[in-house]
Design a protein around this motif. Sequence first.
Motif, PDB file in Angstrom:
ATOM      1  N   THR A 121       0.963   3.937  -2.935  1.00  0.00           N
ATOM      2  CA  THR A 121       0.637   5.322  -2.610  1.00  0.00           C
ATOM      3  C   THR A 121       1.702   6.269  -3.128  1.00  0.00           C
ATOM      4  O   THR A 121       1.409   7.256  -3.809  1.00  0.00           O
ATOM      5  N   THR A 169       0.331  -3.662 -12.331  1.00  0.00           N
ATOM      6  CA  THR A 169      -0.193  -4.930 -12.826  1.00  0.00           C
ATOM      7  C   THR A 169       0.018  -5.041 -14.336  1.00  0.00           C
ATOM      8  O   THR A 169       0.445  -6.085 -14.835  1.00  0.00           O
ATOM      9  N   ARG A 221      -1.812   0.752  -8.905  1.00  0.00           N
ATOM     10  CA  ARG A 221      -1.916  -0.720  -8.907  1.00  0.00           C
ATOM     11  C   ARG A 221      -2.144  -1.249 -10.318  1.00  0.00           C
ATOM     12  O   ARG A 221      -1.540  -2.243 -10.723  1.00  0.00           O
ATOM     13  N   GLU A 222      -3.005  -0.567 -11.039  1.00  0.00           N
ATOM     14  CA  GLU A 222      -3.302  -0.991 -12.407  1.00  0.00           C
ATOM     15  C   GLU A 222      -2.063  -0.890 -13.287  1.00  0.00           C
ATOM     16  O   GLU A 222      -1.785  -1.793 -14.078  1.00  0.00           O
ATOM     17  N   MET A 247      -8.553   6.882  -3.435  1.00  0.00           N
ATOM     18  CA  MET A 247      -8.617   5.470  -3.834  1.00  0.00           C
ATOM     19  C   MET A 247      -8.378   5.330  -5.327  1.00  0.00           C
ATOM     20  O   MET A 247      -7.723   4.387  -5.770  1.00  0.00           O
ATOM     21  N   SER A 248      -8.843   6.299  -6.112  1.00  0.00           N
ATOM     22  CA  SER A 248      -8.646   6.210  -7.559  1.00  0.00           C
ATOM     23  C   SER A 248      -7.164   6.338  -7.926  1.00  0.00           C
ATOM     24  O   SER A 248      -6.706   5.681  -8.858  1.00  0.00           O
ATOM     25  N   GLN A 249      -6.404   7.163  -7.178  1.00  0.00           N
ATOM     26  CA  GLN A 249      -4.972   7.268  -7.431  1.00  0.00           C
ATOM     27  C   GLN A 249      -4.269   5.957  -7.108  1.00  0.00           C
ATOM     28  O   GLN A 249      -3.409   5.500  -7.856  1.00  0.00           O
ATOM     29  N   MET A 250      -4.618   5.372  -5.979  1.00  0.00           N
ATOM     30  CA  MET A 250      -4.003   4.095  -5.592  1.00  0.00           C
ATOM     31  C   MET A 250      -4.356   3.013  -6.603  1.00  0.00           C
ATOM     32  O   MET A 250      -3.503   2.204  -6.971  1.00  0.00           O
ATOM     33  N   ASN A 251      -5.587   3.003  -7.043  1.00  0.00           N
ATOM     34  CA  ASN A 251      -6.000   2.001  -8.029  1.00  0.00           C
ATOM     35  C   ASN A 251      -5.283   2.197  -9.356  1.00  0.00           C
ATOM     36  O   ASN A 251      -4.942   1.221 -10.022  1.00  0.00           O
ATOM     37  N   THR A 270       0.831  -1.200   0.000  1.00  0.00           N
ATOM     38  CA  THR A 270       0.000   0.000   0.000  1.00  0.00           C
ATOM     39  C   THR A 270       0.862   1.245   0.000  1.00  0.00           C
ATOM     40  O   THR A 270       0.586   2.210  -0.718  1.00  0.00           O
TER      41      THR A 270
END
Length: 196
Positions: free
Chosen positions: A9, A66, A62-63, A55-59, A5
């Motif tokens: 971040t 990935t 992550r995206e 949350m959208s920045q973290m996602n 996380t």
Amino acid sequence: MKRDTVVFTVCGFVLGLVIGSFLIGPHLATPTLGPSGGVANAAEPVPAPAGAPSMSQMNAVREQLTTLKATLEKEPRNVVALAQLGNMYMDAAKYPQAAEYFERALAVREDPTVRTDLGICYKQNGQLDKAVDAFARAASESPDQWQALYNEAIVLGDLQRWGDARAVAAKLSAMRPNDPQVAQLVQAIESRTKTR
């Protein structure tokens, strides 16, 4: 907070820097005198802005991670993906992971900019001799890129190899005679060689 996380971040905030690093070039160290009397590298992790990331920045981070890792599963020799992952981990101050991706990229194709960033990772990991070697090789492969010489002079100062640092700084000064950062570095090295 989990380790992943924290990585995601920080990577969210430095995502723009990753793209910028490909456009602008390798990272630079800033000369300062360290506690051991050597010239210290100020290539520190970028501090995260105040407040929690959305949350959208973290996602999004992550995206991207990935996607890049999936690309490497299909194309393990994809230099762009390897270098991007290296930069993301470097910007998050995860220097061992960044070095691994940079080494993999360099095994596929030599790139002085990536080698300079690898040298910074080695320096931050305390592998100063490997850092000097990386900077020297990058400078020899691309003599017009001054960043590798700049960083090499700093690490030579960390190693208290003042004669070598002075020689590299002289080359750098000839390349960039009006650069205030270079002048500051040369002055710092000169002041150390006079006190020895």
